[in-house]
Design an enzyme around this catalytic site. Structure first.
Site, PDB file in Angstrom:
ATOM      1  CE1 TYR A  90      -3.107  -2.983   0.354  1.00  0.00           C
ATOM      2  CE2 TYR A  90      -3.211  -2.617   2.712  1.00  0.00           C
ATOM      3  CZ  TYR A  90      -3.581  -3.344   1.592  1.00  0.00           C
ATOM      4  OH  TYR A  90      -4.422  -4.421   1.728  1.00  0.00           O
ATOM      5  CG  HIS A  93      -1.023  -8.702   0.370  1.00  0.00           C
ATOM      6  ND1 HIS A  93      -0.550  -7.424   0.208  1.00  0.00           N
ATOM      7  CD2 HIS A  93      -2.372  -8.627   0.199  1.00  0.00           C
ATOM      8  CE1 HIS A  93      -1.566  -6.606  -0.040  1.00  0.00           C
ATOM      9  NE2 HIS A  93      -2.679  -7.325  -0.062  1.00  0.00           N
TER      10      HIS A  93
END
Length: 327
Positions: free
Chosen positions: A56, A139
């Site tokens: 992110y 992830h």
């Protein structure tokens, strides 16, 4: 705010968690002051579960999340981050990152090896300025699932056994891959993106039953399907899974909005309440960009949903009959 335990671990999360994607400049730039105000508003609202990732904003989200935690009692916070991408410094040469609205100061390198996982954790701890992570996820491993299962998961299990992290799991959008992980490993939790929402209940086929059988908790993310469920009356151009929604999906969302309005509630309120009706779901995780957005989400989260809403959604064929909605 109510807290729920993740699997058989000692880790607990508030039923509403803070998703850190927008802190990394998702869709649009975000300055440090606005990010700090957003995090403070979340804290003031009672949110104590904060999720982030190196991905992110190539580290921006982790750095900003760590800034909040340095001023708060660490024992009150549940912090999660993710592994699978290492961040390698590079000269941005005036370029912006390919996924977030930040300068391209780093590039991402996929790595689910043991050494890659350990390095990623070390880097995340340094960026956030903390000494431990409560929940660690594999992830976005959809396209690298065998590597994640074969080498990534054992590394996470090792860290859990050593007490470095309290709970482990994976964050993905693919229910089938997560089902395999649940059945073939000993994870505590899965974070499912966009596949247990008012508009997509495909997790009911295999994943949620498997989690129930194995005692694995689910955290439902992307509960607004990236935008289509985020407003009381969706409009043309609203996104579903990050692209403009097809007409049939927009029409379905509008029919749901009609049902909600008839009972004095809104589509976002019902979208937030729905996943939590399932016994395997320990919480929802919502990305938030501004303090005002946090406050709006808190109002929606606290809304009482009349039972007739669920009944009418079912009777109109808008909700899977298998979805548990009543106590």
């Amino acid at each position: 705010m109510k807290r729920n335990r993740l699997g058989t671990s000692e880790v607990q999360v508030t039923e509403l968690g803070f998703g850190g994607g927008p802190l990394g400049g998702l869709f649009a730039p975000l300055d440090d002051a606005t990010a700090a105000g957003t995090l403070e508003a979340a804290w003031d609202s009672g949110i104590r579960y904060f999720d982030t990732s190196p991905h992110y904003g190539i580290g921006h989200s982790e750095r900003r999340t760590g800034g909040l935690l340095r001023g708060k009692p660490r024992e009150e916070v549940t912090l999660s981050t993710k592994v699978g991408r290492l961040l390698v410094p590079q000269d941005p040469a005036g370029r912006m990152d390919e996924s977030f609205a930040v300068p391209a100061t780093h590039r991402r390198v996929w790595d689910f090896t043991r050494d890659g996982v350990l390095r990623s954790v070390e880097d995340s701890l340094e960026r956030m300025g903390v000494d431990r992570i409560d929940v660690l996820y594999l992830h976005d491993a959809e396209e690298r699932f065998e590597d994640a299962l074969r080498t990534g998961y054992p590394a996470l299990a090792e860290l859990r056994a050593q007490g470095v992290v309290g709970a482990i799991g994976a964050g993905m959008y693919h229910p089938g891959k997560l089902t395999r992980l649940v059945k073939e490993s000993d994870v505590d939790v899965v974070m499912l993106s966009g596949r247990y929402t008012l508009l997509d209940q495909s997790a009911l086929d295999e994943l949620l039953p498997a989690c129930g059988d194995r005692g694995v908790s689910v955290l439902a993310a992307s509960i607004f399907n990236s935008g289509l469920l985020a407003t009381a009356r969706p409009v043309e151009g609203a996104t579903f899974d990050y692209v403009p929604a097809e007409p049939r999906m927009l029409e379905r969302a509008l029919r749901m909005a009609d049902v909600c309005e008839a009972h004095g509630v809104t589509l976002p309120e019902v979208a937030m309440a729905f996943p939590l009706r399932h016994p395997a779901v320990a919480g929802i995780v919502v990305g938030m960009r501004t303090a005002d957005e946090v406050r709006r989400n808190m109002v929606a989260f606290g809304a009482e949903i009349p039972s007739r809403v669920w009944d009418d959604l079912r009777s109109e064929g808008l909700l899977d009959q298998r979805a548990p909605v009543h106590d």
